[in-house]
Design a protein around this motif. Structure first.
Motif, PDB file in Angstrom:
ATOM      1  N   SER A  97       0.783  -1.444   0.139  1.00 51.38           N
ATOM      2  CA  SER A  97       0.034  -0.075   0.260  1.00 51.38           C
ATOM      3  C   SER A  97       0.880   1.195  -0.374  1.00 51.38           C
ATOM      4  O   SER A  97       1.967   1.074   0.307  1.00 51.38           O
ATOM      5  CB  SER A  97      -0.976   0.193   0.603  1.00 51.38           C
TER       6      SER A  97
ATOM      7  N   TYR B 103       1.423   3.653  -7.348  1.00 51.20           N
ATOM      8  CA  TYR B 103       2.029   3.866  -6.241  1.00 51.20           C
ATOM      9  C   TYR B 103       3.177   4.784  -6.247  1.00 51.20           C
ATOM     10  O   TYR B 103       2.793   5.540  -5.809  1.00 51.20           O
ATOM     11  CB  TYR B 103       2.347   2.649  -6.117  1.00 51.20           C
TER      12      TYR B 103
ATOM     13  N   GLY C  85      -8.984   4.140  -0.167  1.00 52.56           N
ATOM     14  CA  GLY C  85      -7.899   3.524  -0.282  1.00 52.56           C
ATOM     15  C   GLY C  85      -8.446   1.876  -0.055  1.00 52.56           C
ATOM     16  O   GLY C  85      -7.863   0.781  -0.433  1.00 52.56           O
TER      17      GLY C  85
ATOM     18  N   TRP D 266      -4.024   6.579  -3.953  1.00 52.34           N
ATOM     19  CA  TRP D 266      -4.844   6.143  -2.429  1.00 52.34           C
ATOM     20  C   TRP D 266      -5.009   7.318  -2.167  1.00 52.34           C
ATOM     21  O   TRP D 266      -4.197   8.111  -1.447  1.00 52.34           O
ATOM     22  CB  TRP D 266      -3.486   5.374  -1.717  1.00 52.34           C
TER      23      TRP D 266
ATOM     24  N   TRP E  88      -8.411   1.504  -3.587  1.00 50.39           N
ATOM     25  CA  TRP E  88      -7.393   1.317  -4.488  1.00 50.39           C
ATOM     26  C   TRP E  88      -6.223  -0.173  -4.184  1.00 50.39           C
ATOM     27  O   TRP E  88      -6.302  -0.761  -4.878  1.00 50.39           O
ATOM     28  CB  TRP E  88      -6.846   2.465  -4.080  1.00 50.39           C
ATOM     29  N   HIS E  89      -6.685  -0.770  -3.096  1.00 55.77           N
ATOM     30  CA  HIS E  89      -6.087  -2.284  -2.564  1.00 55.77           C
ATOM     31  C   HIS E  89      -6.687  -3.096  -3.385  1.00 55.77           C
ATOM     32  O   HIS E  89      -5.732  -3.824  -3.911  1.00 55.77           O
ATOM     33  CB  HIS E  89      -6.111  -1.867  -0.800  1.00 55.77           C
ATOM     34  N   TYR E  90      -8.127  -2.314  -3.544  1.00 61.53           N
ATOM     35  CA  TYR E  90      -8.740  -3.817  -4.438  1.00 61.53           C
ATOM     36  C   TYR E  90      -7.989  -4.280  -6.222  1.00 61.53           C
ATOM     37  O   TYR E  90      -7.952  -5.213  -6.070  1.00 61.53           O
ATOM     38  CB  TYR E  90     -10.451  -3.992  -4.334  1.00 61.53           C
TER      39      TYR E  90
ATOM     40  N   ASN F 206      -4.991  -4.810  -5.627  1.00 63.00           N
ATOM     41  CA  ASN F 206      -4.017  -5.935  -4.947  1.00 63.00           C
ATOM     42  C   ASN F 206      -4.274  -7.186  -5.146  1.00 63.00           C
ATOM     43  O   ASN F 206      -4.085  -8.510  -5.046  1.00 63.00           O
ATOM     44  CB  ASN F 206      -3.299  -6.055  -3.998  1.00 63.00           C
TER      45      ASN F 206
END
Length: 317
Positions: free
Chosen positions: A7, A164, A234, A201, A237-239, A242
């Motif tokens: 992250s 990122y 967040g 994020w 974004w993570h989904y 990642n």
């Protein structure tokens, strides 16, 4: 971007972050005189006209679009930052954004301005190409309408990606910049046509908030308006970066010339990802979602520009 299990909570930390030079490879590629290879592009279903799917999704679990509200907001803001240009969605992390906009803009004058750009240039994997890789990469980019001669024409070229540290954007910029020099294209024209929109994020803003472009030296070669960011929650974004199942494997340099990428994947994970994408496109075509995207655009500073007003009008029809 093709993010893997991290992250941006510590964006100044370790990991690859800069654009690498492939100038030596470019020189070797020119000197070999090798024939230009055929372009290679991963298979992608036409989800606006999904009749071809047949029974492929039979038995697939119904996806829950828990991220839809956030994605709609993001879509409106990305369109508002596009300067009325052609949008190229880099890699797989922004597939859902591309799917949503494909559904929402179907039947409008903007439906041909959306372009998936299957390409992984994250970190060190997007640098130091050998001559064969560089030839194939340039061939694939040419097929995507991104050759230097094309960048000088028509509307702005807008690259959109989940960001990122910005290494994918940096590496893509380095590839294009060296190619432009090799072709003796007009950099003074092209630099005003390029735009990079990063999906970041969301975090609390303050005078000390770190932004990826602050560590990217290459952005100084572009106008200040060329770099734009749109933040999302967040978890979303993570989904996308990642955790989300994808409809195809990452299109890394080892696969750029592999003809097998043109075959549609049919494994369970890919089928679930496809079901999610189909559902997104269907939802995006509804008047509710189209109007919400237009409403989000209307709250952005570019709302008074002619191209934005016309697009908002089309979305509200």
């Amino acid at each position: 971007m093709n993010a893997t299990a991290f992250s941006p909570e510590n964006p100044k930390g370790g990991g690859p972050g800069g654009a690498g030079s492939s100038a030596a490879a470019a020189g070797r590629a020119r000197s070999t005189g090798a024939e230009r290879p055929e372009p290679t592009r991963p298979f992608r279903w036409d989800l606006v006209r999904p009749d071809q799917l047949g029974s492929l999704l039979d038995g697939v679990e119904e996806p829950g679009l828990w991220f839809l509200d956030e994605l709609v907001e993001c879509a409106g803001r990305v369109l508002a930052q596009s300067a009325g240009g052609d949008l190229h969605f880099v890699g797989r992390s922004v597939d859902s954004l591309y799917d949503l906009l494909s559904g929402a803009l179907a039947g409008t004058g903007w439906q041909d301005r959306l372009h998936p750009l299957p390409l992984s240039l994250y970190g060190y994997d997007g640098q130091a190409f050998n001559p064969t890789e560089l030839r194939q990469l340039r061939t694939n980019l040419t097929a995507a309408g991104l050759a230097p001669a094309e960048l000088m024409r028509g509307r702005p070229t807008v690259f959109v990606d989940l960001v990122y540290q910005g290494s994918t954007f940096g590496n893509l910029y380095a590839v294009l910049r060296e190619w432009i020099d090799d072709e003796h294209a007009q950099w003074d024209v092209i630099r005003r046509q390029l735009r990079f929109v990063g999906i970041t994020w969301r975090r609390k803003t303050s005078p000390n908030t770190w932004r990826w472009q602050q560590a990217a030296e290459w952005v100084a070669e572009l106008p200040a308006t060329a770099i734009r960011n749109v933040s999302v929650d967040g978890a979303v974004w993570h989904y996308f970066g990642n955790a989300q199942a994808k409809t195809a494997a990452s299109f890394r340099r080892t696969r750029w010339s592999d003809p097998e990428v043109a075959e549609p994947p049919r494994d369970d994970q890919s089928r679930f990802a496809l079901a999610e994408a189909v559902s997104l496109v269907e939802q995006a075509g509804t008047p509710e979602i189209r109007h919400r995207i237009a409403d989000r655009m209307s709250r952005e500073p570019t709302t008074g520009e002619r191209w934005s007003r016309e697009l908002q009008r089309d979305l509200r029809r």
